[in-house]
Design a protein around this motif. Structure first.
Motif, PDB file in Angstrom:
ATOM      1  N   PRO A  49      38.485  45.781  38.241  1.00  0.00           N
ATOM      2  CA  PRO A  49      37.151  45.791  37.634  1.00  0.00           C
ATOM      3  C   PRO A  49      36.387  44.482  37.841  1.00  0.00           C
ATOM      4  CG  PRO A  49      38.732  46.682  36.093  1.00  0.00           C
ATOM      5  CD  PRO A  49      39.507  46.132  37.251  1.00  0.00           C
ATOM      6  N   ALA A  50      37.094  43.351  37.816  1.00  0.00           N
ATOM      7  CA  ALA A  50      36.429  42.064  38.047  1.00  0.00           C
ATOM      8  C   ALA A  50      35.938  41.949  39.485  1.00  0.00           C
ATOM      9  CB  ALA A  50      37.373  40.915  37.714  1.00  0.00           C
ATOM     10  N   LEU A  51      36.732  42.411  40.422  1.00  0.00           N
ATOM     11  CA  LEU A  51      36.326  42.417  41.828  1.00  0.00           C
ATOM     12  C   LEU A  51      35.098  43.298  42.033  1.00  0.00           C
ATOM     13  CD1 LEU A  51      37.223  41.712  44.838  1.00  0.00           C
ATOM     14  CD2 LEU A  51      38.262  43.969  44.795  1.00  0.00           C
ATOM     15  N   THR A  52      35.111  44.471  41.441  1.00  0.00           N
ATOM     16  CA  THR A  52      33.975  45.378  41.548  1.00  0.00           C
ATOM     17  C   THR A  52      32.725  44.781  40.914  1.00  0.00           C
ATOM     18  OG1 THR A  52      35.553  47.199  41.408  1.00  0.00           O
ATOM     19  CG2 THR A  52      33.238  47.746  41.116  1.00  0.00           C
ATOM     20  N   THR A  53      32.877  44.139  39.783  1.00  0.00           N
ATOM     21  CA  THR A  53      31.740  43.487  39.131  1.00  0.00           C
ATOM     22  C   THR A  53      31.158  42.385  40.008  1.00  0.00           C
ATOM     23  OG1 THR A  53      32.702  43.953  36.976  1.00  0.00           O
ATOM     24  CG2 THR A  53      31.000  42.260  37.061  1.00  0.00           C
ATOM     25  N   GLY A  54      32.013  41.589  40.630  1.00  0.00           N
ATOM     26  CA  GLY A  54      31.534  40.533  41.520  1.00  0.00           C
ATOM     27  C   GLY A  54      30.753  41.082  42.700  1.00  0.00           C
ATOM     28  N   ILE A  55      31.217  42.186  43.278  1.00  0.00           N
ATOM     29  CA  ILE A  55      30.507  42.787  44.408  1.00  0.00           C
ATOM     30  C   ILE A  55      29.156  43.344  43.963  1.00  0.00           C
ATOM     31  CG2 ILE A  55      30.587  44.698  46.062  1.00  0.00           C
ATOM     32  CD1 ILE A  55      33.638  44.252  46.175  1.00  0.00           C
ATOM     33  N   PHE A  83      23.727  36.245  33.137  1.00  0.00           N
ATOM     34  CA  PHE A  83      24.934  36.532  32.357  1.00  0.00           C
ATOM     35  C   PHE A  83      24.892  37.868  31.621  1.00  0.00           C
ATOM     36  CE2 PHE A  83      27.282  36.318  28.369  1.00  0.00           C
ATOM     37  CZ  PHE A  83      28.560  36.216  28.871  1.00  0.00           C
ATOM     38  N   PRO A  84      23.800  38.228  30.928  1.00  0.00           N
ATOM     39  CA  PRO A  84      23.849  39.514  30.198  1.00  0.00           C
ATOM     40  C   PRO A  84      24.076  40.713  31.113  1.00  0.00           C
ATOM     41  CG  PRO A  84      21.987  38.219  29.452  1.00  0.00           C
ATOM     42  CD  PRO A  84      22.556  37.513  30.643  1.00  0.00           C
ATOM     43  N   PHE A  85      23.486  40.704  32.290  1.00  0.00           N
ATOM     44  CA  PHE A  85      23.681  41.810  33.219  1.00  0.00           C
ATOM     45  C   PHE A  85      25.104  41.803  33.779  1.00  0.00           C
ATOM     46  CE2 PHE A  85      19.055  41.118  33.434  1.00  0.00           C
ATOM     47  CZ  PHE A  85      18.657  42.369  32.989  1.00  0.00           C
ATOM     48  N   ALA A  86      25.626  40.624  34.050  1.00  0.00           N
ATOM     49  CA  ALA A  86      27.006  40.530  34.538  1.00  0.00           C
ATOM     50  C   ALA A  86      27.980  41.016  33.476  1.00  0.00           C
ATOM     51  CB  ALA A  86      27.324  39.097  34.951  1.00  0.00           C
ATOM     52  N   ALA A  87      27.734  40.658  32.221  1.00  0.00           N
ATOM     53  CA  ALA A  87      28.610  41.119  31.139  1.00  0.00           C
ATOM     54  C   ALA A  87      28.511  42.633  30.966  1.00  0.00           C
ATOM     55  CB  ALA A  87      28.240  40.412  29.838  1.00  0.00           C
ATOM     56  N   LEU A  88      27.310  43.171  31.061  1.00  0.00           N
ATOM     57  CA  LEU A  88      27.131  44.615  30.933  1.00  0.00           C
ATOM     58  C   LEU A  88      27.827  45.365  32.069  1.00  0.00           C
ATOM     59  CD1 LEU A  88      25.767  47.026  29.520  1.00  0.00           C
ATOM     60  CD2 LEU A  88      23.809  46.638  31.028  1.00  0.00           C
ATOM     61  N   ILE A  89      27.640  44.896  33.287  1.00  0.00           N
ATOM     62  CA  ILE A  89      28.280  45.541  34.435  1.00  0.00           C
ATOM     63  C   ILE A  89      29.795  45.377  34.354  1.00  0.00           C
ATOM     64  CG2 ILE A  89      28.514  45.441  36.949  1.00  0.00           C
ATOM     65  CD1 ILE A  89      25.514  44.823  37.031  1.00  0.00           C
ATOM     66  N   GLY A  90      30.258  44.228  33.911  1.00  0.00           N
ATOM     67  CA  GLY A  90      31.692  44.020  33.731  1.00  0.00           C
ATOM     68  C   GLY A  90      32.276  44.954  32.688  1.00  0.00           C
ATOM     69  N   ALA A  91      31.558  45.164  31.598  1.00  0.00           N
ATOM     70  CA  ALA A  91      32.041  46.087  30.566  1.00  0.00           C
ATOM     71  C   ALA A  91      32.068  47.520  31.087  1.00  0.00           C
ATOM     72  CB  ALA A  91      31.157  45.989  29.330  1.00  0.00           C
ATOM     73  N   ILE A  92      31.059  47.897  31.856  1.00  0.00           N
ATOM     74  CA  ILE A  92      31.013  49.255  32.397  1.00  0.00           C
ATOM     75  C   ILE A  92      32.163  49.473  33.381  1.00  0.00           C
ATOM     76  CG2 ILE A  92      29.673  50.809  33.867  1.00  0.00           C
ATOM     77  CD1 ILE A  92      27.155  49.651  32.508  1.00  0.00           C
ATOM     78  N   THR A  93      32.351  48.533  34.309  1.00  0.00           N
ATOM     79  CA  THR A  93      33.436  48.713  35.283  1.00  0.00           C
ATOM     80  C   THR A  93      34.805  48.614  34.621  1.00  0.00           C
ATOM     81  OG1 THR A  93      33.389  46.370  35.896  1.00  0.00           O
ATOM     82  CG2 THR A  93      32.089  47.892  37.247  1.00  0.00           C
ATOM     83  N   ILE A 116      50.224  41.156  33.605  1.00  0.00           N
ATOM     84  CA  ILE A 116      49.627  42.460  33.293  1.00  0.00           C
ATOM     85  C   ILE A 116      48.109  42.355  33.262  1.00  0.00           C
ATOM     86  CG2 ILE A 116      49.409  44.223  31.484  1.00  0.00           C
ATOM     87  CD1 ILE A 116      52.030  44.305  33.069  1.00  0.00           C
ATOM     88  N   THR A 117      47.581  41.266  32.734  1.00  0.00           N
ATOM     89  CA  THR A 117      46.132  41.074  32.682  1.00  0.00           C
ATOM     90  C   THR A 117      45.540  41.031  34.082  1.00  0.00           C
ATOM     91  OG1 THR A 117      46.319  39.856  30.620  1.00  0.00           O
ATOM     92  CG2 THR A 117      44.317  39.530  31.883  1.00  0.00           C
ATOM     93  N   TYR A 118      46.167  40.313  34.983  1.00  0.00           N
ATOM     94  CA  TYR A 118      45.631  40.229  36.342  1.00  0.00           C
ATOM     95  C   TYR A 118      45.821  41.528  37.116  1.00  0.00           C
ATOM     96  CZ  TYR A 118      43.897  35.552  36.434  1.00  0.00           C
ATOM     97  OH  TYR A 118      43.138  34.450  36.206  1.00  0.00           O
ATOM     98  N   ILE A 119      46.918  42.227  36.886  1.00  0.00           N
ATOM     99  CA  ILE A 119      47.110  43.507  37.565  1.00  0.00           C
ATOM    100  C   ILE A 119      46.064  44.510  37.089  1.00  0.00           C
ATOM    101  CG2 ILE A 119      48.658  45.505  37.729  1.00  0.00           C
ATOM    102  CD1 ILE A 119      50.977  43.506  37.780  1.00  0.00           C
ATOM    103  N   TRP A 137      35.341  34.283  42.508  1.00  0.00           N
ATOM    104  CA  TRP A 137      35.210  33.721  41.161  1.00  0.00           C
ATOM    105  C   TRP A 137      35.393  34.768  40.079  1.00  0.00           C
ATOM    106  CZ3 TRP A 137      36.074  29.034  40.089  1.00  0.00           C
ATOM    107  CH2 TRP A 137      35.781  28.033  41.017  1.00  0.00           C
ATOM    108  N   PHE A 138      34.824  35.955  40.280  1.00  0.00           N
ATOM    109  CA  PHE A 138      34.984  36.999  39.277  1.00  0.00           C
ATOM    110  C   PHE A 138      36.432  37.450  39.173  1.00  0.00           C
ATOM    111  CE2 PHE A 138      30.506  37.086  39.135  1.00  0.00           C
ATOM    112  CZ  PHE A 138      30.104  37.826  38.044  1.00  0.00           C
ATOM    113  N   THR A 139      37.135  37.551  40.314  1.00  0.00           N
ATOM    114  CA  THR A 139      38.519  37.994  40.286  1.00  0.00           C
ATOM    115  C   THR A 139      39.437  36.933  39.673  1.00  0.00           C
ATOM    116  OG1 THR A 139      38.094  39.331  42.243  1.00  0.00           O
ATOM    117  CG2 THR A 139      40.378  38.957  41.679  1.00  0.00           C
ATOM    118  N   LEU A 140      39.132  35.665  39.879  1.00  0.00           N
ATOM    119  CA  LEU A 140      39.956  34.610  39.286  1.00  0.00           C
ATOM    120  C   LEU A 140      39.710  34.441  37.790  1.00  0.00           C
ATOM    121  CD1 LEU A 140      39.871  31.789  41.987  1.00  0.00           C
ATOM    122  CD2 LEU A 140      41.794  33.244  41.353  1.00  0.00           C
TER     123      LEU A 140
END
Length: 104
Positions: free
Chosen positions: A62-68, A80-90, A54-57, A13-16
């Motif tokens: 980072p989205a895959l790493t965030t999901g893991i 959600f706030p933690f997921a957004a924070l981790i997504g921004a960091i990755t 380009i967006t998916y490449i 889901w995060f990667t899609l």
């Protein structure tokens, strides 16, 4: 749900959806940053397949790493706030490390 199933579910889901969310945030940011160019939205619509590619490449790793990472956290931190924070960091760290290792 087992931990392996949760990791697979989150990574899919995060990667899609992750790169699309990044694109939704990036388009207005680029529009504002470039000084409100007149043909910007027309050009984005015309180049949409290339922009999505380009967006998916660029955003899938980072989205895959965030999901893991989110799947391995306790349920208290899977909001959600933690997921957004981790997504921004990755999203910031992974391209930076790629540039550092690519450059050297």
């Amino acid at each position: 749900m087992s931990k392996t199933h949760r990791i697979i579910n989150n990574t899919v889901w995060f990667t899609l959806l992750g790169p699309l969310i990044g694109l939704i945030v990036a388009i207005p940011t680029i529009y504002i940053y470039t000084g409100y160019p007149s043909g910007f939205f027309r050009d984005i619509v015309r180049e949409l397949p290339f922009v999505l590619l380009i967006t998916y490449i660029w955003g899938s790793l980072p989205a895959l790493t965030t999901g893991i990472i989110i799947a391995n956290l306790t349920p208290l931190y899977q909001k959600f706030p933690f997921a957004a924070l981790i997504g921004a960091i990755t999203s910031g760290l992974l391209p930076t490390t790629l540039f550092i290792f690519w450059d050297s």
